[in-house]
Design a protein around this motif. Structure first.
Motif, mmCIF file in Angstrom:
data_model
loop_
_atom_site.group_PDB
_atom_site.id
_atom_site.type_symbol
_atom_site.label_atom_id
_atom_site.label_comp_id
_atom_site.label_asym_id
_atom_site.label_seq_id
_atom_site.Cartn_x
_atom_site.Cartn_y
_atom_site.Cartn_z
ATOM 1 N N TRP A 1 13.600 0.904 -3.793
ATOM 2 C CA TRP A 1 12.961 1.027 -3.356
ATOM 3 C C TRP A 1 12.415 2.532 -2.036
ATOM 4 C CZ3 TRP A 1 7.669 -0.398 -5.318
ATOM 5 C CH2 TRP A 1 7.424 -1.301 -5.933
ATOM 6 N N ALA A 2 14.374 3.154 -2.321
ATOM 7 C CA ALA A 2 14.135 4.059 -0.925
ATOM 8 C C ALA A 2 15.407 4.346 -1.677
ATOM 9 C CB ALA A 2 14.571 3.523 0.304
ATOM 10 N N ASN B 1 12.469 9.976 -4.716
ATOM 11 C CA ASN B 1 10.957 9.711 -5.233
ATOM 12 C C ASN B 1 10.935 9.598 -6.538
ATOM 13 O OD1 ASN B 1 10.512 11.272 -2.335
ATOM 14 N ND2 ASN B 1 11.245 12.862 -3.136
ATOM 15 N N TRP C 1 2.998 7.952 -4.707
ATOM 16 C CA TRP C 1 4.139 7.605 -5.633
ATOM 17 C C TRP C 1 4.941 7.025 -4.051
ATOM 18 C CZ3 TRP C 1 3.015 11.957 -2.923
ATOM 19 C CH2 TRP C 1 3.631 12.839 -2.168
ATOM 20 N N CYS C 2 6.958 6.953 -4.165
ATOM 21 C CA CYS C 2 7.237 6.493 -3.392
ATOM 22 C C CYS C 2 8.639 7.248 -3.089
ATOM 23 C CB CYS C 2 8.247 4.789 -3.699
ATOM 24 S SG CYS C 2 9.170 4.295 -2.906
ATOM 25 N N GLY D 1 11.487 5.635 1.506
ATOM 26 C CA GLY D 1 11.063 4.182 1.274
ATOM 27 C C GLY D 1 9.251 3.766 1.968
ATOM 28 N N GLU D 2 8.840 4.908 2.003
ATOM 29 C CA GLU D 2 7.549 4.507 2.417
ATOM 30 C C GLU D 2 6.285 5.014 1.340
ATOM 31 O OE1 GLU D 2 9.831 6.774 6.146
ATOM 32 O OE2 GLU D 2 9.760 7.658 4.274
ATOM 33 N N LEU D 3 5.086 4.995 1.031
ATOM 34 C CA LEU D 3 4.700 4.907 0.320
ATOM 35 C C LEU D 3 3.757 5.894 0.775
ATOM 36 C CD1 LEU D 3 3.000 1.460 -0.431
ATOM 37 C CD2 LEU D 3 5.345 2.984 -1.766
ATOM 38 N N GLN E 1 1.183 9.339 4.437
ATOM 39 C CA GLN E 1 2.535 8.769 3.893
ATOM 40 C C GLN E 1 2.168 7.352 4.751
ATOM 41 O OE1 GLN E 1 6.106 11.155 4.634
ATOM 42 N NE2 GLN E 1 6.415 9.426 5.674
ATOM 43 N N THR F 1 8.627 0.081 3.138
ATOM 44 C CA THR F 1 7.266 -1.003 2.192
ATOM 45 C C THR F 1 8.506 -1.934 2.633
ATOM 46 O OG1 THR F 1 8.782 -0.894 0.186
ATOM 47 C CG2 THR F 1 6.940 0.106 0.211
ATOM 48 N N VAL G 1 1.896 -2.363 -4.970
ATOM 49 C CA VAL G 1 1.143 -1.147 -4.153
ATOM 50 C C VAL G 1 0.377 -0.818 -4.147
ATOM 51 C CG1 VAL G 1 3.772 -1.034 -3.991
ATOM 52 C CG2 VAL G 1 2.651 0.631 -5.703
ATOM 53 N N THR H 1 0.649 -2.905 0.218
ATOM 54 C CA THR H 1 1.201 -3.868 -0.128
ATOM 55 C C THR H 1 0.863 -5.395 -0.452
ATOM 56 O OG1 THR H 1 3.110 -4.797 1.456
ATOM 57 C CG2 THR H 1 3.568 -3.197 0.014
#
Length: 245
Positions: free
Chosen positions: A53-54, A57, A75-76, A80-82, A97, A102, A112, A127
């Motif tokens: 998750w980090a 992109n 997107w992520c 690691g942020e949304l 963002q 997350t 998410v 989340t």
């Protein structure tokens, strides 16, 4: 159900996700439609498994292509942020963002969500473990450029955007939903409830027809066994073996 000895029968094949390898050209898409062309307030929700998750992109769902056909992508970020990127004119883009990452572990599955108010550009990220109870991710009321989202004619894509060329997802998408209005009307419901074995295209409850591109694959649900139940195949357990008809 059980067999004649009282043992539980294996479940038939069911399919619960699209598995994506994280390479260009492997994604799922559906043509532009009225339902997918939300321009006002929008609410996007996805259930995903990511290998990490980090690290890269990674697109959940989006409607964005060049030149001049940009609407939105969710997107992520590689950090690691949304994030939600939108365009009000099809060309210039603005990104909001989450204020924090997350914190979802590599190889984990999570829901998410992002919401955006068109008149202000205010976005909120969330989340969830079940897709019902949502937890605000970081600070509230993040913003991008206010205004209605541009109504592009490009396809709606899952797992990448730009005709499968960009932000390719490595993992699985179980569900992707787009609501017209925040907690409003469900406009697009990407799920695999009606998928049959070996499908390279399938329809979803809100009427979209999706195409599986490249090496993306429909994933068999965990804990199921040979014998998919669908409209043309029925499987019966007779004397400790499967009989198909």
């Amino acid at each position: 159900p059980t067999d004649r000895s009282g043992n539980p029968l294996p479940k038939a094949y069911t399919y619960d996700a699209v598995s994506l390898p994280g390479v260009a050209g492997s994604y799922v898409s559906t043509p532009d439609s009225v339902a997918a062309s939300i321009t006002g307030d929008i609410d996007i929700r996805c259930k995903a498994y990511l290998a990490n998750w980090a690290t890269a992109n990674t697109l959940f769902i989006g409607k964005n292509n060049w030149p001049g056909q940009r609407s939105f992508i969710f997107w992520c970020l590689s950090t690691g942020e949304l994030a939600l990127q939108t365009s009000v004119d099809g060309t210039a883009v603005s990104t909001a963002q989450s204020s924090v990452v997350t914190g979802i572990s590599a190889g984990a599955t999570s829901w998410v969500r992002v919401t955006r108010v068109a008149s202000t550009g205010v976005c909120n990220f969330y989340t969830s473990t079940d897709g019902i109870t949502w937890n605000l991710l970081g600070a509230a009321n993040r913003t991008n450029t206010a205004g209605n989202i541009f109504d592009s004619s490009t396809a709606l894509e899952v797992g990448a955007y730009g005709a499968g060329s960009t932000y390719n997802l490595s993992g699985r998408i179980y569900s992707a939903q787009i609501y017209n209005g925040i907690a409003g009307t469900l406009a697009v419901d990407f799920n695999l409830a009606n998928v049959i074995k070996g499908a390279t295209s399938f329809s979803t409850p809100t009427g979209e027809v999706w195409t599986v591109n490249g090496t993306a694959k429909i994933r068999q649900a965990a804990g199921t066994a040979p014998g998919q139940l669908d409209d043309w195949l029925r499987v019966h357990w007779i004397r400790d073996h499967f009989e198909m008809q």
